[in-house]
Write an enzyme that holds these catalytic residues in place. Sequence first.
Site, PDB file in Angstrom:
ATOM      1  N   CYS A  92      83.693  60.307 -12.338  1.00  0.00           N
ATOM      2  CA  CYS A  92      83.470  60.384 -10.856  1.00  0.00           C
ATOM      3  C   CYS A  92      82.842  61.396 -10.207  1.00  0.00           C
ATOM      4  O   CYS A  92      82.482  60.759  -8.965  1.00  0.00           O
ATOM      5  CB  CYS A  92      85.421  60.590  -9.472  1.00  0.00           C
ATOM      6  N   GLU A 139      89.877  54.041 -12.603  1.00  0.00           N
ATOM      7  CA  GLU A 139      90.431  54.315 -11.513  1.00  0.00           C
ATOM      8  C   GLU A 139      89.417  55.447 -11.474  1.00  0.00           C
ATOM      9  O   GLU A 139      89.043  55.533 -11.895  1.00  0.00           O
ATOM     10  CB  GLU A 139      91.892  55.299 -11.471  1.00  0.00           C
ATOM     11  N   ARG A 185      92.149  56.867  -4.031  1.00  0.00           N
ATOM     12  CA  ARG A 185      91.447  56.880  -4.902  1.00  0.00           C
ATOM     13  C   ARG A 185      91.246  55.509  -5.216  1.00  0.00           C
ATOM     14  O   ARG A 185      91.668  54.658  -4.885  1.00  0.00           O
ATOM     15  CB  ARG A 185      91.927  57.321  -6.273  1.00  0.00           C
TER      16      ARG A 185
HETATM   17  C1  LIG Z   1      88.864  61.765 -14.099  1.00  0.00           C
HETATM   18  S1  LIG Z   1      89.034  62.468 -15.378  1.00  0.00           S
HETATM   19  C2  LIG Z   1      89.853  61.404 -16.110  1.00  0.00           C
HETATM   20  C3  LIG Z   1      91.081  62.039 -15.622  1.00  0.00           C
HETATM   21  C4  LIG Z   1      93.282  61.372 -16.230  1.00  0.00           C
HETATM   22  N1  LIG Z   1      92.914  60.079 -15.968  1.00  0.00           N
HETATM   23  C5  LIG Z   1      94.117  61.927 -16.594  1.00  0.00           C
HETATM   24  O1  LIG Z   1      95.064  61.710 -16.338  1.00  0.00           O
HETATM   25  O2  LIG Z   1      93.990  63.218 -16.794  1.00  0.00           O
HETATM   26  C6  LIG Z   1      87.865  62.483 -16.503  1.00  0.00           C
HETATM   27  C7  LIG Z   1      87.554  62.312 -17.834  1.00  0.00           C
HETATM   28  O3  LIG Z   1      86.291  61.463 -18.201  1.00  0.00           O
HETATM   29  C8  LIG Z   1      86.778  63.072 -19.581  1.00  0.00           C
HETATM   30  N2  LIG Z   1      85.068  61.980 -20.237  1.00  0.00           N
HETATM   31  C9  LIG Z   1      83.266  62.407 -19.322  1.00  0.00           C
HETATM   32  N3  LIG Z   1      82.120  62.314 -20.275  1.00  0.00           N
HETATM   33  C10 LIG Z   1      83.161  61.909 -21.513  1.00  0.00           C
HETATM   34  C11 LIG Z   1      82.788  61.374 -22.606  1.00  0.00           C
HETATM   35  N4  LIG Z   1      81.590  61.124 -22.652  1.00  0.00           N
HETATM   36  N5  LIG Z   1      83.880  60.290 -23.563  1.00  0.00           N
HETATM   37  C12 LIG Z   1      84.814  60.580 -22.806  1.00  0.00           C
HETATM   38  N6  LIG Z   1      85.820  61.643 -22.014  1.00  0.00           N
HETATM   39  C13 LIG Z   1      84.981  61.581 -21.394  1.00  0.00           C
HETATM   40  C14 LIG Z   1      86.329  63.634 -18.797  1.00  0.00           C
HETATM   41  O4  LIG Z   1      86.508  65.362 -19.950  1.00  0.00           O
HETATM   42  C15 LIG Z   1      87.918  64.429 -18.085  1.00  0.00           C
HETATM   43  O5  LIG Z   1      88.429  64.294 -18.383  1.00  0.00           O
END
Ligand SMILES: C[S@@+](CC[C@H](N)C(=O)[O-])C[C@H]1O[C@@H](n2cnc3c(N)ncnc32)[C@H](O)[C@@H]1O
Length: 349
Positions: A92, A139, A185
Amino acid sequence: MSIVPFPPPVKPKFKFIDLFCGIGGFRLVLQSLGGKCVFSSDSDAAARATYQTNFGELPYGDIRKLTNSNILDEEIDRLIPNHDLLTAGFPCQPFSRAGVSARNYLGQNHGFKDIEQGNLFFDIVRIARVKKTKFLLLENVKNFLTHDQEKTFHIVRETIEKDLGYSFNYKIVNSSSLVPQRRERFYIVCFRDKVHFEFPNFQGEPLPLRLILEENVCNKFTISDKLWEGHQKRSQRNEARGAGFTVKLANLDKPSGTLVSRYYKDGKECLIPQQGKNPRMLTPRECARLQGFPEEYLLPNSAAAAYRQFGNSVAVPVVIRIAQAILEKLDTIDISNRRITKSRIQNSS
Ligand SMILES: C[S@@+](CC[C@H](N)C(=O)[O-])C[C@H]1O[C@@H](n2cnc3c(N)ncnc32)[C@H](O)[C@@H]1O
């Protein structure tokens, strides 16, 4: 062999994939509703470790290794298992107010133009298109709706409705009637089959923060004199010029402010007043509770990692309500290539 607190269901009713899975907020919910996770991915090693401890499965890393332009659709189809539902709380920061102003300040691109994190939405779209995913649950931050004069939102909506042919439903949900945290959210629910969907109602009395506080909290969570003085001085300066950072002690009779991933830095978003002492930060367990995670959920050893991970996560009770509303539609949708009626689902549970 160590026992995993949240093993997969024995007789799954549907399959899902958990993209940008973080520490598995979506997975907790969908498993509890009878879903089997067949693929998960997160690029953050510490979040993957917490996920593995709790679910017994190490997620795949950077999703772009499977979805970049060098990878053919056939390969994606082979590498990502068939599933009914795709969940993704995609990053986000490129869309959030704080993320946009930080990027503007640094002269960096935000939104879809942030090539590192901003266009991961299109990786989700590619997977859904190749795998013919039946429903999507996405989300992001509230600001996603208004980012770039709503252009971002319109691109997302058009891509899902016109390019993928899905129905598109969205709602901004405030979690404060389900957990004692004001967390707004942006949720998107999409169906490949044309299904009429309505978000559940989230209205209700906001819950008080004191509900989730631990007793006898260790002194290490009390902030130092230096940090507390710094917070107060900065607040006074900003108040004098009518702008910016103002530190406020939490009102325990109201929900906390939004837990954010940077909370570990100085705790300014939520400081708990203490008698005769500087205020304290929330403990990692309190952060887990603020997001509605069950007490059996195992926390990472590092408090900083816990703050980051829960700050990034979803409010679990909000997702339960939305997921239940989605699964109510199972009786009208062809799941896993066989017709499942609601009564059959109830019978098998
Ligand atoms: C907003 S968080 C999501 C959290 C999740 N919904 C939870 O309940 O814990 C976004 C996640 O996307 C991951 N992320 C960012 N870039 C990514 C990529 N290229 N591939 C996989 N994951 C990625 C980050 O490490 C982060 O944990």
